[in-house]
Design a protein around this motif. Sequence first.
Motif, PDB file in Angstrom:
ATOM      1  N   ALA A 168       8.352 -11.331  -6.306  1.00  0.00           N
ATOM      2  CA  ALA A 168       7.506 -10.167  -6.586  1.00  0.00           C
ATOM      3  C   ALA A 168       6.224 -10.232  -5.759  1.00  0.00           C
ATOM      4  CB  ALA A 168       7.173 -10.094  -8.082  1.00  0.00           C
ATOM      5  N   GLU A 169       5.607 -11.406  -5.689  1.00  0.00           N
ATOM      6  CA  GLU A 169       4.395 -11.559  -4.886  1.00  0.00           C
ATOM      7  C   GLU A 169       4.666 -11.252  -3.417  1.00  0.00           C
ATOM      8  OE1 GLU A 169       3.319 -15.582  -5.803  1.00  0.00           O
ATOM      9  OE2 GLU A 169       2.156 -14.999  -7.579  1.00  0.00           O
ATOM     10  N   ASP A 170       5.789 -11.763  -2.904  1.00  0.00           N
ATOM     11  CA  ASP A 170       6.143 -11.525  -1.500  1.00  0.00           C
ATOM     12  C   ASP A 170       6.360 -10.042  -1.228  1.00  0.00           C
ATOM     13  OD1 ASP A 170       5.999 -14.237  -1.051  1.00  0.00           O
ATOM     14  OD2 ASP A 170       8.179 -14.549  -1.054  1.00  0.00           O
ATOM     15  N   ILE A 171       7.093  -9.381  -2.125  1.00  0.00           N
ATOM     16  CA  ILE A 171       7.388  -7.955  -1.953  1.00  0.00           C
ATOM     17  C   ILE A 171       6.087  -7.158  -1.957  1.00  0.00           C
ATOM     18  CG2 ILE A 171       8.359  -5.919  -3.120  1.00  0.00           C
ATOM     19  CD1 ILE A 171      10.589  -7.444  -1.869  1.00  0.00           C
ATOM     20  N   VAL A 172       5.230  -7.404  -2.931  1.00  0.00           N
ATOM     21  CA  VAL A 172       3.987  -6.635  -3.052  1.00  0.00           C
ATOM     22  C   VAL A 172       3.080  -6.867  -1.849  1.00  0.00           C
ATOM     23  CG1 VAL A 172       1.878  -6.329  -4.425  1.00  0.00           C
ATOM     24  CG2 VAL A 172       4.110  -6.459  -5.555  1.00  0.00           C
ATOM     25  N   GLN A 173       2.982  -8.099  -1.398  1.00  0.00           N
ATOM     26  CA  GLN A 173       2.176  -8.383  -0.212  1.00  0.00           C
ATOM     27  C   GLN A 173       2.738  -7.631   0.988  1.00  0.00           C
ATOM     28  OE1 GLN A 173       1.885 -12.534   0.762  1.00  0.00           O
ATOM     29  NE2 GLN A 173       0.537 -12.186   2.483  1.00  0.00           N
ATOM     30  N   ASP A 174       4.045  -7.664   1.150  1.00  0.00           N
ATOM     31  CA  ASP A 174       4.692  -6.965   2.258  1.00  0.00           C
ATOM     32  C   ASP A 174       4.495  -5.449   2.155  1.00  0.00           C
ATOM     33  OD1 ASP A 174       6.401  -6.874   4.611  1.00  0.00           O
ATOM     34  OD2 ASP A 174       7.929  -6.037   3.264  1.00  0.00           O
ATOM     35  N   VAL A 175       4.590  -4.920   0.937  1.00  0.00           N
ATOM     36  CA  VAL A 175       4.405  -3.480   0.731  1.00  0.00           C
ATOM     37  C   VAL A 175       3.002  -3.056   1.152  1.00  0.00           C
ATOM     38  CG1 VAL A 175       4.121  -1.703  -1.061  1.00  0.00           C
ATOM     39  CG2 VAL A 175       6.178  -3.133  -1.024  1.00  0.00           C
ATOM     40  N   PHE A 176       1.990  -3.766   0.690  1.00  0.00           N
ATOM     41  CA  PHE A 176       0.619  -3.370   1.021  1.00  0.00           C
ATOM     42  C   PHE A 176       0.329  -3.521   2.516  1.00  0.00           C
ATOM     43  CE2 PHE A 176      -0.228  -3.589  -3.574  1.00  0.00           C
ATOM     44  CZ  PHE A 176      -0.900  -2.386  -3.714  1.00  0.00           C
ATOM     45  N   LEU A 177       0.912  -4.518   3.144  1.00  0.00           N
ATOM     46  CA  LEU A 177       0.737  -4.676   4.586  1.00  0.00           C
ATOM     47  C   LEU A 177       1.431  -3.534   5.334  1.00  0.00           C
ATOM     48  CD1 LEU A 177      -0.376  -6.403   6.865  1.00  0.00           C
ATOM     49  CD2 LEU A 177       1.728  -7.745   6.792  1.00  0.00           C
ATOM     50  N   THR A 178       2.654  -3.204   4.936  1.00  0.00           N
ATOM     51  CA  THR A 178       3.391  -2.107   5.566  1.00  0.00           C
ATOM     52  C   THR A 178       2.682  -0.779   5.376  1.00  0.00           C
ATOM     53  OG1 THR A 178       5.487  -3.271   5.243  1.00  0.00           O
ATOM     54  CG2 THR A 178       5.610  -0.886   5.591  1.00  0.00           C
ATOM     55  N   VAL A 179       2.217  -0.530   4.156  1.00  0.00           N
ATOM     56  CA  VAL A 179       1.523   0.727   3.872  1.00  0.00           C
ATOM     57  C   VAL A 179       0.246   0.834   4.711  1.00  0.00           C
ATOM     58  CG1 VAL A 179       0.251   1.968   2.064  1.00  0.00           C
ATOM     59  CG2 VAL A 179       2.552   1.103   1.606  1.00  0.00           C
ATOM     60  N   TRP A 180      -0.469  -0.265   4.854  1.00  0.00           N
ATOM     61  CA  TRP A 180      -1.682  -0.252   5.690  1.00  0.00           C
ATOM     62  C   TRP A 180      -1.338   0.127   7.130  1.00  0.00           C
ATOM     63  CZ3 TRP A 180      -6.650   0.204   6.115  1.00  0.00           C
ATOM     64  CH2 TRP A 180      -7.318  -0.267   7.234  1.00  0.00           C
ATOM     65  N   ARG A 181      -0.277  -0.483   7.648  1.00  0.00           N
ATOM     66  CA  ARG A 181       0.125  -0.209   9.032  1.00  0.00           C
ATOM     67  C   ARG A 181       0.609   1.224   9.230  1.00  0.00           C
ATOM     68  NH1 ARG A 181       3.437  -5.798   9.743  1.00  0.00           N
ATOM     69  NH2 ARG A 181       1.664  -7.116  10.280  1.00  0.00           N
ATOM     70  N   ARG A 182       1.207   1.801   8.195  1.00  0.00           N
ATOM     71  CA  ARG A 182       1.800   3.139   8.312  1.00  0.00           C
ATOM     72  C   ARG A 182       0.976   4.229   7.633  1.00  0.00           C
ATOM     73  NH1 ARG A 182       8.070   1.470   7.151  1.00  0.00           N
ATOM     74  NH2 ARG A 182       8.303   0.206   9.014  1.00  0.00           N
ATOM     75  N   LEU A 183      -0.231   3.927   7.293  1.00  0.00           N
ATOM     76  CA  LEU A 183      -1.080   4.875   6.580  1.00  0.00           C
ATOM     77  C   LEU A 183      -1.231   6.189   7.339  1.00  0.00           C
ATOM     78  CD1 LEU A 183      -2.500   4.913   3.881  1.00  0.00           C
ATOM     79  CD2 LEU A 183      -4.533   4.013   4.975  1.00  0.00           C
ATOM     80  N   GLY A 184      -1.226   6.120   8.631  1.00  0.00           N
ATOM     81  CA  GLY A 184      -1.340   7.323   9.449  1.00  0.00           C
ATOM     82  C   GLY A 184      -0.156   8.264   9.314  1.00  0.00           C
ATOM     83  N   GLN A 185       0.974   7.773   8.818  1.00  0.00           N
ATOM     84  CA  GLN A 185       2.168   8.595   8.647  1.00  0.00           C
ATOM     85  C   GLN A 185       2.154   9.391   7.344  1.00  0.00           C
ATOM     86  OE1 GLN A 185       5.502   5.940   8.949  1.00  0.00           O
ATOM     87  NE2 GLN A 185       4.946   5.250  11.002  1.00  0.00           N
ATOM     88  N   LEU A 186       1.268   9.031   6.431  1.00  0.00           N
ATOM     89  CA  LEU A 186       1.196   9.722   5.145  1.00  0.00           C
ATOM     90  C   LEU A 186       0.652  11.130   5.369  1.00  0.00           C
ATOM     91  CD1 LEU A 186       1.547   9.459   2.053  1.00  0.00           C
ATOM     92  CD2 LEU A 186      -0.820   8.664   1.957  1.00  0.00           C
ATOM     93  N   GLN A 187       1.423  12.142   4.979  1.00  0.00           N
ATOM     94  CA  GLN A 187       1.063  13.534   5.225  1.00  0.00           C
ATOM     95  C   GLN A 187      -0.057  14.031   4.313  1.00  0.00           C
ATOM     96  OE1 GLN A 187       2.388  15.295   7.796  1.00  0.00           O
ATOM     97  NE2 GLN A 187       3.439  13.404   8.337  1.00  0.00           N
TER      98      GLN A 187
END
Length: 195
Positions: free
Chosen positions: A61-80
């Motif tokens: 769970a810790e790994d998934i959440v860390q990965d999610v927040f990192l991915t979301v940060w990198r892709r924040l520009g894609q959020l409409q």
Amino acid sequence: MSGGAVTAATTTEATQPSLDDATLVARARDGDVHAYEELVRRYQGPMFRLALRMLGSTGDAEDIVQDVFLTVWRRLGQLQQDAAFVGWLYRTTTNRCLNAIRARRPMADVDPDTTETRRGDARPERAAEVSAQMRALLDALEQLTPQQRACWLLREVHGRSYEEIAAAVDSSTTAVRGRIARARAQLAEVMQPWR
């Protein structure tokens, strides 16, 4: 003197009104790391609890959440739409958990140290009963399909709407309602002795 400036700045930040999610997302998209850190502080707990209940493993769970927040940060520009951030976060976390479940079978045992019980209850028999109920519920959750488990957790634990859940699991609201109904029926049957 610099210590006084830090204290004054910290005090000023602490007295500022809390910004809404959409404002923080807009600021984070513009590169404001502190705005994104605030979003992480707000949502890492709910995302961790969702991942833990879906995966049954604190480390996963810790790994998934860390990965999610990192991915979301990198892709924040894609959020409409800035206001869609929370739904996007739930969808990303749910999908990562479903992928992890598909990649490994059967579900890992839940760490009994992370199972919440009422520690203030001094009666050992009550604590043992609560622990047994939690174990039965966790075992019952393991018997659900990953999609049923995700839908049930998003609805019953995280209070998400049927529409939000449908977006998170890439399905229709009708299918989500069906999965939740089947999950509720299955869980009610398993938990009947505890009523």
